[in-house]
Design a protein around this motif. Structure first.
Motif, short mmCIF file in Angstrom:
data_model
loop_
_atom_site.label_atom_id
_atom_site.label_comp_id
_atom_site.label_asym_id
_atom_site.label_seq_id
_atom_site.Cartn_x
_atom_site.Cartn_y
_atom_site.Cartn_z
N UNK A 103 0.82 -1.21 0.00
CA UNK A 103 0.00 0.00 0.00
C UNK A 103 0.86 1.26 0.00
N UNK A 104 0.46 2.17 -0.84
CA UNK A 104 1.15 3.46 -0.90
C UNK A 104 0.74 4.32 0.28
N UNK A 105 -0.48 4.11 0.75
CA UNK A 105 -1.03 4.89 1.86
C UNK A 105 -1.23 3.92 3.03
N UNK A 106 -0.69 4.24 4.22
CA UNK A 106 -0.88 3.32 5.34
C UNK A 106 -2.36 3.12 5.64
N UNK A 107 -2.74 1.88 5.94
CA UNK A 107 -4.15 1.59 6.21
C UNK A 107 -4.56 2.17 7.56
N UNK A 108 -5.80 2.58 7.64
CA UNK A 108 -6.37 3.03 8.91
C UNK A 108 -6.49 1.84 9.85
N UNK A 151 -12.13 0.51 14.46
CA UNK A 151 -12.96 -0.69 14.65
C UNK A 151 -13.70 -1.09 13.37
N UNK A 152 -13.99 -0.12 12.51
CA UNK A 152 -14.68 -0.46 11.27
C UNK A 152 -13.75 -1.10 10.27
N UNK A 153 -12.45 -1.05 10.52
CA UNK A 153 -11.49 -1.68 9.60
C UNK A 153 -10.98 -2.99 10.17
N UNK A 176 -13.34 -6.12 10.25
CA UNK A 176 -13.87 -6.62 8.98
C UNK A 176 -13.08 -7.81 8.49
N UNK A 177 -13.79 -8.67 7.78
CA UNK A 177 -13.09 -9.80 7.18
C UNK A 177 -12.65 -9.41 5.78
N UNK A 178 -11.67 -10.15 5.30
CA UNK A 178 -11.21 -9.91 3.95
C UNK A 178 -12.29 -10.34 2.96
N UNK A 179 -12.30 -9.71 1.79
CA UNK A 179 -13.32 -10.10 0.82
C UNK A 179 -13.19 -11.55 0.37
N UNK A 180 -11.99 -12.05 0.36
CA UNK A 180 -11.78 -13.43 -0.03
C UNK A 180 -11.03 -14.14 1.08
N UNK A 181 -11.34 -15.38 1.26
CA UNK A 181 -10.66 -16.16 2.27
C UNK A 181 -9.87 -17.27 1.59
#
Lengths: 220, 221
Positions: free
Chosen positions: A163-168, A171-173, A176-181
């Motif tokens: 990621x070019x931008x650090x992830x937030x 609690x909302x991040x 969350x589960x990843x879109x794919x497992x």
């Protein structure tokens, strides 16, 4: 129609042509990297070939091959309306390795022949890490300068992100589960490709259905 | 004048007008402010991909999905907008631009993730794509769909209006996902075991089971 082109190249370059294939009028010529630029120039300048239009240049990674990369140049003749595919096989450039003439890792740029090849060669550099000698501006085209590695190489892990931008981290991040497992959505599995392993096959990856769930609980 | 309902569960407020011109209104200031905000959203469309086509269709004459809800005027400067529509895939390279757009907006500001790609990255599960814009900026409402139907977007806008009206500024949270097929299989297996399969039961075999069963005794009563 394009068979004429193949015959012309064979007559002109002889032993420099590694192989040619033809499938329903779809002509491919594989040449040695040392002759790649001369063949491309010949294809453009020879009146019988007259490849005036550059279509595309791209590459394919065959991790099990010794000459790992195949550079693919697609050309078209606007006046004669025939196409040809010119290929050459390149080795992976190891860091700190002395240049070995028997293991070529680069070819000259064809952007001097067709100006349109400029950005396409930048894309090949971006995605596969193949360099082009004499290219006027060999920078990444699609990815950012901070990106490490070349993502379309088979040994670039399928789930590796930079990621070019650090992830937030709210609690909302985090909740969350990843879109794919696991192996979902990826028929070849989310595993690192083992390069140059002749024993690799689709079967050796195993069926993800057989694997126990990650939390150890049996399905209901 | 209509009714201003406070959906937070607190005391409802009512605006009443008597006579033709003379009247009075009683309300709470927060409720009035929320009511004013939710009907005057100025939107900034950050449209990057194919979802943009559906965004246009939403604004077309058939649905007229934003103008009807007070969000008619798009503002192509984030400084004048308070609702950011992120419509389409956001690549890792675009993430800093999106963050900067968001930071240029004035409070109170709201974000809607339009479509699967903006919500979670969708099937672009790879090196190039941000897996959901909530990794970069907080999101108020997520709209699933690839692309979403205009009805879904209108529903999302109504949800957002409710949220604005009750003064809720917490980021939206997507519920942990549930495998619908697996749940249906569990239900079917349960009903299958409840049925009496005569010949099978007489021979002592377990009845028909659907899907995977971990416990071979599960079929028996």
């Amino acid at each position: 129609m394009s068979a004429v082109v193949v015959e012309r190249v064979k007559a002109q370059f002889g032993s420099k042509v590694v192989e040619t294939t033809s499938f329903r009028g779809d002509e491919s010529i594989v040449v040695e990297p040392a002759a790649y630029y001369q063949v491309a120039k010949f294809l453009r300048d020879d009146p019988a070939c007259d490849m005036s239009m550059f279509i595309d240049i791209t590459a394919v990674d065959y991790p099990s091959r010794d000459a790992r990369f195949e550079l693919v140049l697609n050309l078209y003749s606007l006046h004669k309306a025939h196409r040809v595919r010119l290929k050459t096989r390149l080795f992976e450039a190891e860091q700190g390795e002395v240049a070995d003439a028997t293991r070529p890792t680069t070819v000259p740029t064809v952007s001097t022949l067709w100006a349109g090849a400029n950005w396409f060669e930048r894309e090949v550099w971006d995605m596969f890490g193949l360099k082009f000698e004499g290219h006027p501006d060999l920078r990444r085209l699609l990815l950012y300068e901070e990106f490490e590695g070349h993502p379309l190489r088979k040994d670039y892990s399928a789930d590796k992100t930079q990621p070019l931008m650090p992830y937030r981290s709210g609690p909302d991040v985090l909740g969350k589960q990843r879109p794919f497992l696991g192996d979902e959505g990826m028929p070849f599995g989310r595993k690192d490709w083992a390069p140059r392993d002749a024993s690799w096959s689709d079967d050796s990856l195993g069926d993800p259905e057989d694997a126990p769930p990650p939390d150890g609980t049996a399905p209901v | 004048m209509g009714e201003v309902r406070n959906t937070s569960g607190r005391e409802a407020v009512r605006v009443e007008v008597t006579g033709s011109e003379v009247g009075f209104a009683t309300t709470k200031f927060d409720a009035l402010l929320g009511w004013a905000r939710k009907w005057s959203l100025f939107q900034y469309p950050f449209v990057t991909a194919c979802c943009g086509m559906e965004f246009m269709s939403l604004n077309g004459p058939r649905f007229d999905g934003l103008a009807r809800f007070g969000a008619e005027a798009p503002r192509f400067s984030p400084r004048q907008a308070d609702l950011l529509w992120v419509v389409g895939t956001i690549s890792q390279k675009q993430a800093p631009a999106l963050k900067r757009i968001y930071e240029q907006m004035c409070d109170p500001k709201y974000v809607v993730a339009f479509g699967t790609c903006a919500s979670s990255g969708g099937f672009y599960d790879n090196y190039a794509t941000t897996p959901g814009i909530d990794k970069i900026i907080p999101v108020d409402v997520y709209i699933p769909g690839c692309p979403p139907r205009p009805e879904a977007v209108i529903d999302a806008l109504n949800l957002l209006q409710d949220k604005i009206a009750r003064g809720d500024r917490t980021p939206g949270v997507v519920k942990p996902r549930e495998d619908i097929v697996e749940r249906q299989l569990v239900t079917l297996r349960k009903s299958a075991t409840d049925l009496d399969y005569g010949p099978q039961r007489r021979s002592g075999e377990p009845p028909i089971t659907l899907g995977r069963t971990s416990d071979p005794k599960e079929g028996e009563r």
